[in-house]
Design an enzyme around this catalytic site. Structure first.
Site, mmCIF file in Angstrom:
data_model
loop_
_atom_site.group_PDB
_atom_site.id
_atom_site.type_symbol
_atom_site.label_atom_id
_atom_site.label_comp_id
_atom_site.label_asym_id
_atom_site.label_seq_id
_atom_site.Cartn_x
_atom_site.Cartn_y
_atom_site.Cartn_z
ATOM 1 N N ASP A 9 0.914 -1.149 -0.035
ATOM 2 C CA ASP A 9 -0.155 0.018 -0.093
ATOM 3 C C ASP A 9 0.868 1.271 0.085
ATOM 4 O O ASP A 9 2.257 0.968 0.219
ATOM 5 C CB ASP A 9 -0.872 -0.208 1.228
ATOM 6 C CG ASP A 9 -1.781 1.304 1.317
ATOM 7 O OD1 ASP A 9 -2.152 1.802 0.660
ATOM 8 O OD2 ASP A 9 -1.669 1.622 2.728
ATOM 9 N N PHE A 10 0.284 2.280 -0.529
ATOM 10 C CA PHE A 10 1.249 3.543 -0.164
ATOM 11 C C PHE A 10 1.045 4.425 0.933
ATOM 12 O O PHE A 10 1.875 4.546 1.775
ATOM 13 C CB PHE A 10 0.749 4.441 -1.416
ATOM 14 C CG PHE A 10 1.430 5.709 -1.725
ATOM 15 C CD1 PHE A 10 2.830 5.926 -1.507
ATOM 16 C CD2 PHE A 10 0.944 6.904 -1.828
ATOM 17 C CE1 PHE A 10 3.323 7.072 -1.696
ATOM 18 C CE2 PHE A 10 1.455 8.162 -1.883
ATOM 19 C CZ PHE A 10 2.688 8.111 -1.931
ATOM 20 N N ASP A 11 -0.214 5.188 1.008
ATOM 21 C CA ASP A 11 -0.453 6.062 2.290
ATOM 22 C C ASP A 11 -0.460 5.338 3.632
ATOM 23 O O ASP A 11 -1.407 4.441 3.557
ATOM 24 C CB ASP A 11 -1.641 6.869 2.073
ATOM 25 C CG ASP A 11 -1.778 7.739 0.982
ATOM 26 O OD1 ASP A 11 -1.443 8.870 1.186
ATOM 27 O OD2 ASP A 11 -1.978 7.179 -0.169
ATOM 28 N N ASP A 37 -2.056 -0.678 5.961
ATOM 29 C CA ASP A 37 -2.293 -0.151 7.217
ATOM 30 C C ASP A 37 -3.711 0.171 7.442
ATOM 31 O O ASP A 37 -4.042 0.454 8.687
ATOM 32 C CB ASP A 37 -1.593 1.107 7.304
ATOM 33 C CG ASP A 37 -2.273 2.186 6.450
ATOM 34 O OD1 ASP A 37 -2.384 2.089 5.309
ATOM 35 O OD2 ASP A 37 -2.632 3.380 7.144
HETATM 36 MG MG LIG Z 1 -3.010 3.217 3.526
#
Ligand SMILES: [Mg+2]
Length: 273
Positions: free
Chosen positions: A26-28, A208
């Site tokens: 994932d990124f953010d 996350d």
């Molecule tokens: Mg995320």
């Protein structure tokens, strides 16, 4: 669930000795800390170099899987020849650059109508931020005063409710999302990418938030999952922050670069005295 740092050697051994590794992240909130405004998230150059180095290794395939719109994600990551998955799986770009959009463009009109309604009803509430992302409309509320939050949520819920045959609600940290109904999610993307990789591939997924739970489930039996805070009982390991996850990937790069590439890493030879 185990703490990733406490078991980092197990993780690194599995990843460096696997025949092939699908490194899906994932990124953010996972590669970069979550920001209050989505446009503030920046990938540091050294993380970009890290992902690029890993992606160049013949035994590693890299994918970034995000709730961001595909085009936004690609610009922020800026690496060629990796997988990009945008809008939680509704948009997929393969390493050769081919893009697939898993929704009907005619369905987008309902989200435009919803956005107009929501803008009208939340006018005057400070901190409300709209982000139309094609098949998903995000309403960011990190900047909304906490006493106004219940009102924003109830406006959002009842507006989406009017279109419930075509839209569904999702909630992430600091964001409400209305998305087209369909079966796309991050878990489907994980299975899809895993299916293109050599047999025996170890697929690693790190994420996350709530939308990453589908991916954690999809990784079961195929690889290793890492929950970057908050912890999830579905994940194999927990990392305390994006910096910890990046640190583990840096160690993986170090190990891989110290070894010749091949289907099976050579065991270190005993030195003759
Ligand atoms: Mg995320």
């Amino acid at each position: 669930m185990r703490n990733l740092l406490d078991h980092v050697d197990d993780f690194l051994r599995a990843a460096s000795e696997a025949r092939h590794v699908g490194l899906l992240t994932d990124f953010d909130g996972t590669l970069v800390p979550a920001e209050s405004r989505p446009d503030q998230a920046q990938l540091p150059d050294r993380t970009r170099d890290l992902l690029r180095d890993l992606a160049r290794h013949p035994r590693i395939t890299v994918a970034v899987i995000s709730g961001r719109a595909l085009d936004d994600l690609r610009v922020r990551i800026g690496i060629e020849r990796i997988w990009y998955v945008g809008n939680h799986g509704y948009e997929i770009a393969s390493p050769d650059g081919k893009v697939e959009r898993l929704f009907d463009p005619e369905e987008l009109e309902v989200l435009r109508v919803l956005e107009e309604e929501l803008r009208r009803e939340t006018a005057g509430i400070p901190g409300v931020l709209f982000e139309p992302k094609g098949p998903i409309l995000a309403l960011h509320v990190r900047g909304v005063p906490s006493e106004e939050l219940p009102r924003v949520e109830s406006i959002f819920q009842s507006a989406v409710e009017q279109h419930r045959r075509r839209l569904m609600v999702d909630r992430g940290p600091g964001v409400f999302e209305a998305r087209l109904r369909g079966s796309s999610n991050k878990g489907a993307s994980v299975r899809r990418i895993h299916g293109t990789l050599p047999s025996g591939t170890l697929t690693v997924y790190a994420g996350d938030d709530r939308t990453d739970q589908d991916a954690f489930r999809a990784v079961r039996g195929r690889g290793i999952s890492v929950a970057v805070v908050p912890a999830s009982e579905l994940a194999d390991y927990a990392a305390a922050a994006p910096a910890e996850w990046i640190g583990v990937l840096e160690r993986l790069r170090e190990i891989l670069q110290a070894r010749p590439a091949g289907p099976r890493p050579a065991r270190p030879r005993k030195r003759r005295e």
